[in-house]
Design an enzyme around this catalytic site. Structure first.
Site, PDB file in Angstrom:
ATOM      1  N   ILE A  37       0.872  -1.189   0.000  1.00 47.31           N
ATOM      2  CA  ILE A  37       0.000   0.000   0.000  1.00 47.31           C
ATOM      3  C   ILE A  37       0.899   1.226   0.000  1.00 47.31           C
ATOM      4  CG2 ILE A  37      -1.831   1.262   1.209  1.00 47.31           C
ATOM      5  CD1 ILE A  37      -2.329  -1.282   2.879  1.00 47.31           C
ATOM      6  N   HIS A  38       0.675   2.143  -0.963  1.00 48.09           N
ATOM      7  CA  HIS A  38       1.443   3.392  -0.921  1.00 48.09           C
ATOM      8  C   HIS A  38       0.710   4.576  -1.535  1.00 48.09           C
ATOM      9  CE1 HIS A  38       2.246   2.365  -5.134  1.00 48.09           C
ATOM     10  NE2 HIS A  38       2.616   3.619  -5.287  1.00 48.09           N
ATOM     11  N   ARG A  39      -0.434   4.358  -2.189  1.00 48.14           N
ATOM     12  CA  ARG A  39      -1.135   5.460  -2.866  1.00 48.14           C
ATOM     13  C   ARG A  39      -1.718   6.440  -1.852  1.00 48.14           C
ATOM     14  NH1 ARG A  39      -0.333   5.479  -8.356  1.00 48.14           N
ATOM     15  NH2 ARG A  39      -0.105   3.357  -9.092  1.00 48.14           N
TER      16      ARG A  39
END
Length: 358
Positions: A203-205
């Protein structure tokens, strides 16, 4: 001698750069510029040594910041390098701020721009990446499309000249990395999981990290799954977990680990049951290695993965994520070689040389 100035700045770009840089240097002089957009050692330095990418000729050390600030600093620094070095062509990858800064700096100096991964569209203008890829395509002189879908997307915007379907350089990279990963990586033993008995997540957005409700919803979904979730934490995701006061001990089903070298990620992907991610690159890598994927977004630029049933868009909705995993776990369906056969780098370099020789 032809001189190509290549611009990279983020982890996926290093991976794409590895096979292409090697091929460029068989034909041309390459000047490699690292903007420093990813500056954590595990996100950049280790990739250069591990993937055999030559050390950058320039490291701009831009670091993180707001989009305007980061892009502006890159634009200024890249422009100065272009004025000093006067390359024959600037090569940019993907859809980051490094991409748009490089393409704008070159186009304003009338230096040809080649865009690797041209024509991708999620049609979600809320994503900064969508703006970057649209603008880059419209100032590029050579557009290297990974798929036929990308070619059609460009046609809709009136871009039909100097468009080439090449396949995807990430296929080149993963085909080279997989035998090495299977032979050399001990990551499963290191984090104490067994093949085919875990899910892999990233997860990075901003839509997920910058919204506490979305991030908690995703973590709660991971907690309810029937297999443990191996979750290498991106630096910005870790920062938000800490700022929200979210304790990782609340989620015993999730195995939180630091960002991993590429060969370890390839090994984890190869031996996983299923992938959960908001990353464009990992969606595609999952498809290439025939791993089902639940995408933690409402849109994707990799539409082929959804069309073939290997990918479900679940957003940050806990119930939808859990249901999607139960639908896809063990999925075996139609699988096309729609991202090419591992020779995209050859096609791209030959096309550039031909373009600059006329």
């Amino acid at each position: 001698m032809i001189t190509i100035l290549s611009i990279v700045g983020a982890r996926p770009q290093f991976i794409k750069c590895a096979p292409l840089s090697k091929k460029i240097r068989e034909w041309c002089t390459e000047i490699l510029v690292h903007t420093g957009q990813h500056y954590d050692e595990n996100m950049s330095d280790v990739f250069f040594s591990e993937l055999g990418i030559p050390n950058p000729d320039y490291n701009l050390h831009i670091g993180s910041g707001n989009h305007g600030e980061q892009t502006g600093k890159m634009l200024e620094a890249i422009e100065q390098i272009l004025l000093d070095k006067k390359p024959n062509l600037v090569l940019v990858y993907g859809d980051t701020n490094s991409t748009i800064a490089g393409s704008l700096a070159a186009s304003k100096l009338h230096i040809p721009v080649a865009h690797v991964e041209a024509g991708l569209r999620s049609y979600d203008r809320r994503m900064p990446e969508e703006i970057n890829r649209v603008l880059t395509d419209h100032v590029s002189d050579l557009l290297f499309c990974p798929t036929q879908t990308a070619v059609r997307n460009l046609e809709k915007e009136g871009i039909t000249r100097s468009v080439y379907i090449t396949g995807d350089v990430m296929v080149d990279a993963i085909f080279k990395a997989l035998p090495v990963a299977r032979k050399m990586s001990n990551v499963l033993a290191d984090i104490q999981v067994f093949a085919n008995e875990y899910y892999l997540a990233t997860i990075h957005r901003p839509s997920n990290t910058d919204d506490k409700k979305n991030l908690v919803s995703i973590l709660q979904a991971f907690s309810e799954l029937s297999y443990p979730v191996v979750f290498p934490i991106h630096p910005r995701t870790r920062k938000f977990l800490e700022s929200y006061g979210i304790s990782i001990s609340e989620y015993p089903n999730i195995i939180f680990v630091a960002p991993l070298p590429y060969v370890d990620m390839v090994r984890l992907l190869f031996d996983s049951r299923l992938v959960l991610t908001d990353s464009g690159g990992l969606q595609k890598e999952a498809y290439i290695l025939k791993k089902p994927c639940v995408t933690l977004r409402d849109t994707t630029e990799w539409v082929e993965t959804v069309e073939d049933g290997w990918n479900i868009l679940a957003g940050a909705d806990k119930i939808k994520i859990v249901n999607s995993v139960s639908i896809l776990d063990g999925y075996v369906g139609a699988h096309r070689q729609c991202y090419g056969d591992g020779y995209a780098s050859d096609i791209i370099v030959k096309t550039i040389v031909n373009f600059l020789s006329h």
